[in-house]
Design a protein around this motif. Structure first.
Motif, PDB file in Angstrom:
ATOM      1  N   VAL A   1       0.936  -1.189  -0.043  1.00 15.78           N
ATOM      2  CA  VAL A   1       0.084  -0.105  -0.019  1.00 15.78           C
ATOM      3  C   VAL A   1       0.994   1.227   0.066  1.00 15.78           C
ATOM      4  CG1 VAL A   1      -1.662   1.663   1.174  1.00 15.78           C
ATOM      5  CG2 VAL A   1      -2.061  -0.930   1.034  1.00 15.78           C
ATOM      6  N   GLN A   2       1.915   1.320   0.885  1.00 12.85           N
ATOM      7  CA  GLN A   2       2.750   2.485   0.937  1.00 12.85           C
ATOM      8  C   GLN A   2       3.459   2.770  -0.273  1.00 12.85           C
ATOM      9  OE1 GLN A   2       2.964   4.554   3.588  1.00 12.85           O
ATOM     10  NE2 GLN A   2       1.363   3.300   4.101  1.00 12.85           N
ATOM     11  N   ILE A   3       4.076   1.744  -1.340  1.00 15.11           N
ATOM     12  CA  ILE A   3       4.508   1.857  -2.406  1.00 15.11           C
ATOM     13  C   ILE A   3       3.838   2.573  -3.446  1.00 15.11           C
ATOM     14  CG2 ILE A   3       6.663   0.303  -2.027  1.00 15.11           C
ATOM     15  CD1 ILE A   3       5.469  -1.466  -4.130  1.00 15.11           C
ATOM     16  N   LEU A   4       2.607   2.073  -3.327  1.00 12.62           N
ATOM     17  CA  LEU A   4       1.428   2.571  -4.225  1.00 12.62           C
ATOM     18  C   LEU A   4       0.900   3.923  -3.770  1.00 12.62           C
ATOM     19  CD1 LEU A   4      -0.742  -0.703  -4.631  1.00 12.62           C
ATOM     20  CD2 LEU A   4       0.581   0.211  -6.305  1.00 12.62           C
ATOM     21  N   GLY A   5       1.431   4.585  -2.876  1.00 11.90           N
ATOM     22  CA  GLY A   5       1.082   5.904  -2.391  1.00 11.90           C
ATOM     23  C   GLY A   5       0.386   6.136  -1.386  1.00 11.90           C
ATOM     24  N   GLY A   6      -0.064   5.300  -0.547  1.00 11.94           N
ATOM     25  CA  GLY A   6      -0.421   5.118   0.810  1.00 11.94           C
ATOM     26  C   GLY A   6      -1.918   5.266   1.100  1.00 11.94           C
ATOM     27  N   GLU A   7      -2.301   6.642   0.801  1.00 15.57           N
ATOM     28  CA  GLU A   7      -3.771   7.019   0.755  1.00 15.57           C
ATOM     29  C   GLU A   7      -3.962   7.542  -0.544  1.00 15.57           C
ATOM     30  OE1 GLU A   7      -4.202   9.990   3.911  1.00 15.57           O
ATOM     31  OE2 GLU A   7      -3.686   8.654   5.729  1.00 15.57           O
ATOM     32  N   GLN A   8      -5.388   7.432  -0.690  1.00 12.55           N
ATOM     33  CA  GLN A   8      -6.036   7.719  -1.986  1.00 12.55           C
ATOM     34  C   GLN A   8      -6.172   9.220  -2.062  1.00 12.55           C
ATOM     35  OE1 GLN A   8     -10.388   7.828  -1.946  1.00 12.55           O
ATOM     36  NE2 GLN A   8     -10.467   8.178  -4.480  1.00 12.55           N
ATOM     37  N   ARG A   9      -5.907   9.809  -3.175  1.00 10.34           N
ATOM     38  CA  ARG A   9      -5.557  11.141  -3.485  1.00 10.34           C
ATOM     39  C   ARG A   9      -6.746  11.479  -4.357  1.00 10.34           C
ATOM     40  NH1 ARG A   9      -4.872  15.864  -6.429  1.00 10.34           N
ATOM     41  NH2 ARG A   9      -2.739  15.857  -6.699  1.00 10.34           N
ATOM     42  N   ARG A  10      -7.790  12.481  -4.222  1.00  8.85           N
ATOM     43  CA  ARG A  10      -8.707  13.085  -5.253  1.00  8.85           C
ATOM     44  C   ARG A  10      -8.180  14.089  -6.175  1.00  8.85           C
ATOM     45  NH1 ARG A  10     -13.649  10.531  -4.449  1.00  8.85           N
ATOM     46  NH2 ARG A  10     -13.887   9.270  -2.445  1.00  8.85           N
TER      47      ARG A  10
ATOM     48  N   GLY B   1      10.805  17.814 -16.258  1.00  8.11           N
ATOM     49  CA  GLY B   1      10.563  19.164 -17.508  1.00  8.11           C
ATOM     50  C   GLY B   1       9.314  19.625 -17.099  1.00  8.11           C
ATOM     51  N   VAL B   2       8.002  18.969 -16.530  1.00  2.00           N
ATOM     52  CA  VAL B   2       6.725  19.730 -16.427  1.00  2.00           C
ATOM     53  C   VAL B   2       6.243  19.778 -15.089  1.00  2.00           C
ATOM     54  CG1 VAL B   2       4.397  19.498 -17.260  1.00  2.00           C
ATOM     55  CG2 VAL B   2       6.166  18.799 -18.775  1.00  2.00           C
ATOM     56  N   ASP B   3       6.788  18.749 -14.299  1.00  2.00           N
ATOM     57  CA  ASP B   3       6.357  18.608 -12.848  1.00  2.00           C
ATOM     58  C   ASP B   3       4.843  18.303 -12.850  1.00  2.00           C
ATOM     59  OD1 ASP B   3       6.633  18.381 -10.092  1.00  2.00           O
ATOM     60  OD2 ASP B   3       6.541  20.537  -9.521  1.00  2.00           O
ATOM     61  N   PHE B   4       4.442  16.964 -12.664  1.00  2.94           N
ATOM     62  CA  PHE B   4       2.991  16.792 -12.742  1.00  2.94           C
ATOM     63  C   PHE B   4       2.714  16.762 -11.090  1.00  2.94           C
ATOM     64  CE2 PHE B   4       5.675  13.158 -13.709  1.00  2.94           C
ATOM     65  CZ  PHE B   4       5.469  12.369 -12.508  1.00  2.94           C
ATOM     66  N   THR B   5       1.167  16.691 -11.075  1.00  5.38           N
ATOM     67  CA  THR B   5       0.568  16.534  -9.560  1.00  5.38           C
ATOM     68  C   THR B   5       0.214  15.232  -9.506  1.00  5.38           C
ATOM     69  OG1 THR B   5      -1.255  17.416 -10.301  1.00  5.38           O
ATOM     70  CG2 THR B   5       0.122  19.093  -9.816  1.00  5.38           C
ATOM     71  N   GLY B   6      -0.061  14.576 -10.341  1.00  4.63           N
ATOM     72  CA  GLY B   6      -0.858  13.138 -10.142  1.00  4.63           C
ATOM     73  C   GLY B   6      -0.496  12.122 -11.384  1.00  4.63           C
ATOM     74  N   VAL B   7      -0.629  11.023 -10.986  1.00  4.69           N
ATOM     75  CA  VAL B   7      -0.455  10.115 -12.239  1.00  4.69           C
ATOM     76  C   VAL B   7      -1.636   9.158 -12.643  1.00  4.69           C
ATOM     77  CG1 VAL B   7       0.948   7.744 -12.767  1.00  4.69           C
ATOM     78  CG2 VAL B   7       1.959   9.721 -11.193  1.00  4.69           C
TER      79      VAL B   7
ATOM     80  N   ALA C   1       4.862   5.957  -8.353  1.00  2.00           N
ATOM     81  CA  ALA C   1       4.292   6.596  -7.130  1.00  2.00           C
ATOM     82  C   ALA C   1       5.500   6.950  -6.142  1.00  2.00           C
ATOM     83  CB  ALA C   1       3.198   6.022  -6.517  1.00  2.00           C
ATOM     84  N   SER C   2       6.238   5.682  -5.925  1.00  8.30           N
ATOM     85  CA  SER C   2       7.340   5.610  -5.108  1.00  8.30           C
ATOM     86  C   SER C   2       8.297   6.327  -5.546  1.00  8.30           C
ATOM     87  CB  SER C   2       7.793   4.063  -4.697  1.00  8.30           C
ATOM     88  OG  SER C   2       8.784   4.191  -3.757  1.00  8.30           O
ATOM     89  N   VAL C   3       8.885   6.251  -6.701  1.00  2.36           N
ATOM     90  CA  VAL C   3       9.942   7.062  -7.319  1.00  2.36           C
ATOM     91  C   VAL C   3       9.761   8.535  -7.406  1.00  2.36           C
ATOM     92  CG1 VAL C   3      11.550   7.335  -9.201  1.00  2.36           C
ATOM     93  CG2 VAL C   3      10.765   5.111  -8.286  1.00  2.36           C
ATOM     94  N   THR C   4       8.543   8.819  -7.914  1.00 10.07           N
ATOM     95  CA  THR C   4       8.282  10.311  -8.057  1.00 10.07           C
ATOM     96  C   THR C   4       7.684  10.953  -6.835  1.00 10.07           C
ATOM     97  OG1 THR C   4       6.166   9.986  -8.957  1.00 10.07           O
ATOM     98  CG2 THR C   4       7.951   9.938 -10.595  1.00 10.07           C
ATOM     99  N   GLY C   5       7.156  10.498  -6.038  1.00  8.44           N
ATOM    100  CA  GLY C   5       6.648  10.987  -4.950  1.00  8.44           C
ATOM    101  C   GLY C   5       5.203  11.608  -5.088  1.00  8.44           C
ATOM    102  N   ARG C   6       4.577  11.326  -6.414  1.00 10.40           N
ATOM    103  CA  ARG C   6       3.412  11.821  -6.771  1.00 10.40           C
ATOM    104  C   ARG C   6       2.361  10.565  -6.800  1.00 10.40           C
ATOM    105  NH1 ARG C   6       5.846  15.718  -6.016  1.00 10.40           N
ATOM    106  NH2 ARG C   6       6.547  17.310  -7.277  1.00 10.40           N
ATOM    107  N   PRO C   7       1.196  11.011  -6.309  1.00 12.29           N
ATOM    108  CA  PRO C   7       0.224   9.810  -6.172  1.00 12.29           C
ATOM    109  C   PRO C   7      -0.435   9.495  -7.392  1.00 12.29           C
ATOM    110  CG  PRO C   7      -0.825  11.985  -5.586  1.00 12.29           C
ATOM    111  CD  PRO C   7       0.638  12.346  -5.766  1.00 12.29           C
ATOM    112  N   ILE C   8      -0.890   8.167  -7.249  1.00 12.52           N
ATOM    113  CA  ILE C   8      -1.833   7.761  -8.665  1.00 12.52           C
ATOM    114  C   ILE C   8      -3.145   8.209  -8.385  1.00 12.52           C
ATOM    115  CG2 ILE C   8      -2.440   5.688  -9.843  1.00 12.52           C
ATOM    116  CD1 ILE C   8       0.171   4.417  -8.820  1.00 12.52           C
ATOM    117  N   ILE C   9      -3.920   8.792  -9.142  1.00 13.54           N
ATOM    118  CA  ILE C   9      -4.988   9.193  -8.702  1.00 13.54           C
ATOM    119  C   ILE C   9      -6.402   8.519  -9.763  1.00 13.54           C
ATOM    120  CG2 ILE C   9      -6.790  11.144  -9.095  1.00 13.54           C
ATOM    121  CD1 ILE C   9      -4.304  13.066  -8.970  1.00 13.54           C
TER     122      ILE C   9
END
Length: 520
Positions: free
Chosen positions: A85-94, A243-249, A267-275
């Motif tokens: 769960v942690q490497i997938l982002g931990g918590e859901q992000r809307r 190059g762009v810096d995204f907020t979610g995947v 999610a683990s490498v970039t620190g950005r959540p999968i939405i």
């Protein structure tokens, strides 16, 4: 979720071997961690993520929480689930909506990653939530990209802003800026900008994406990545982040047959959540990404919550209440059965729904053999009946059944089997409505629930003949154990029977479900 099928199989097999051990030694833990490492690497999960993941699992598995646990094997499975769960982002992000409309969502990613299709899926989902999205065609380089977006927007029932023909003509930065102004004038509260991609990362692509971001100042920048891309997923994600810096995947093509583990690394490498996760080709096949539910699916623990949510969206609550009353009053007809079939079809693939049940990963072949066209054949037979025949199947004599068979392109045997199974299903539902326990072939009895009206005399007789009377204590214990194993209720993934530990549904379970919709 075919993409993670191989990973799920490997991890399930590893834990199955672990459960045979009553007490875990350090060697057992090391062997399990080694198998997990191999499974993740084979699934294309990034090496840095695998190292970090297995180190945490090993440290926790050798700690007090496992050594002092009543069931150490289950505790290890729980640890793996939590770390996954942690490497997938931990918590859901809307999605984050702007305080002042319109909310601007920019899509970025490589060519062929599924940006345009996702734009349509997202627009349809937002429409269903009461929003008024506008799709902006800013991909002016890929051949027919503008036309594709227009078609997808039409299917989604959303508006589209496409002032340029594309195919290399037009300024994508100007189109994006003008698209946001157009949305503001037309009072669209969400703008989805479909940008151009490339076959690979290059400077021109990044400059164009960065210029669009600077021009429209989006509230969300979603990086759409193909779940089947392989190990290059991490490098591509890093390049877009710089190059762009995204907020979610957004994970697309999760219904593919590739190993797909590299997508788990993003999610683990970039620190950005999968939405979001795209799970099919239809516009409805888009799910909010829940890390805990995805981890459960990968570990073959099922995803009942998503299944319930899909059912709530497909089934009307008022209609469901009316249907329950009809079942209780024995007024359930083939017309009602047809309505139920049509509502089930709204939920999507039966295979996909069954795959969300716990333990179904062990029954892949049976799921593959499940013929979804039987629902269409059943529907064809019912539609070939007159309204009177649907309401009262007892009037179906030989000539009527022959006419129905010819009208539906089926055989008289098919019609007979449908009527017979409908009558069995009606009896079963009537039993449930009255508070009884249905007798479902292929499934165990419900524990703690006896048959209503069973006599106490009969119960005493069963009790007196239930145990061994052998004078040999060892033989008596063995025989009693054998009796217990054959008489205990068997569990099933459909919730009928079993104790605390869920078991996989049997082949008979699947066969019975298929019988309800057509041929066995």
């Amino acid at each position: 979720m075919a993409t993670f099928g191989t990973l799920s199989d490997r991890l399930t097999e590893t834990f199955r071997n672990l459960r045979t051990k009553g007490k875990l030694t350090a060697a057992d833990v090391d062997g399990t961690v080694r198998e997990i490492r191999r499974a993740l690497l084979d699934a294309d999960v990034a090496l840095v993520v695998v190292k970090d993941f297995t180190a945490k699992v090993r440290e926790r598995a050798l700690g007090d929480e496992v050594s002092k646990a009543l069931n150490p094997a289950q505790q290890v499975v729980q640890i793996v689930n939590e770390e996954l769960v942690q490497i997938l982002g931990g918590e859901q992000r809307r999605l984050q909506f702007a305080k002042t409309a319109p909310t601007v969502i920019m899509l970025a990613g490589l060519q062929g990653s599924g940006k345009t299709t996702f734009a349509g899926k997202l627009a349809k989902q937002l429409e269903g939530e009461g929003h008024t999205p506008l799709l902006v065609a800013a991909d002016l380089q890929r051949p027919n990209a503008v036309n594709q977006l227009q078609v997808v927007a039409q299917q989604a029932g959303a508006a589209v802003y496409a002032p340029e023909p594309g195919n290399g003509v037009g300024d994508p930065v100007k189109v994006s800026r003008d698209g946001v102004e157009h949305a503001r004038r037309q009072q669209h509260d969400v703008v989805i900008i479909d940008t151009a991609g490339r076959l690979g990362v290059d400077a021109e692509l990044m400059k164009q994406a960065a210029d669009i971001r600077k021009a429209v100042n989006p509230d969300e920048v979603l990086f759409v990545i193909d779940a089947m891309i392989g190990q290059d997923a991490v490098n591509t994600a890093k390049a877009f982040q710089e190059g762009v810096d995204f907020t979610g995947v957004v994970l697309s093509k999760l219904d593919g047959d590739a190993r797909g583990g590299a997508a788990l690394s993003v999610a683990s490498v970039t620190g950005r959540p999968i939405i979001f996760a795209s799970t099919g080709e239809r516009l409805e096949d888009l799910e909010p990404f829940h890390p805990d539910r995805m981890a459960s699916r990968i570990l073959d623990l099922g995803d009942i919550l998503t299944l319930i949510e899909q059912a709530q969206q497909a089934f009307d609550e008022e209609e469901a209440t009316k249907m329950a009353e009809k079942i209780a009053n024995e007024a359930f007809t083939l017309e009602d059965f047809l309505d139920q079939l049509q509502q089930m079809k709204k939920m999507g693939s039966m295979k996909k729904m069954l795959g969300m049940l716990p333990g179904m990963g062990q029954m892949k072949q049976q799921l593959e053999d499940f013929d979804e066209r039987e629902i269409d054949r059943t529907e064809a037979i019912i539609r070939s009946m007159t309204p009177g025949e649907r309401r009262n199947p007892k009037v179906l004599n030989g000539s009527r059944r022959l006419r129905i068979a010819r009208g539906s392109g089926m055989t008289v045997t098919d019609v007979n089997q449908l009527v017979q199974r409908f009558e069995q299903a009606a009896k079963m539902m009537k039993t449930v409505a009255r508070g009884g326990t249905p007798n479902i072939p292929g499934m165990g009895a419900v524990p703690g629930m006896g048959r209503p009206g069973a006599s106490s005399k009969r119960g005493k007789k069963g009790k007196s003949s239930g145990g061994s009377r052998s004078g040999n204590p060892a033989k008596r214990a063995a025989e009693n154990a054998g009796i217990a194993s054959t008489t205990a209720p068997t569990g099933s993934g459909f919730g009928l029977g079993g104790g605390a530990a869920a078991q996989a549904p049997s082949e008979a379970d699947l066969a019975e479900i298929q019988k309800l919709f057509g041929k066995g």
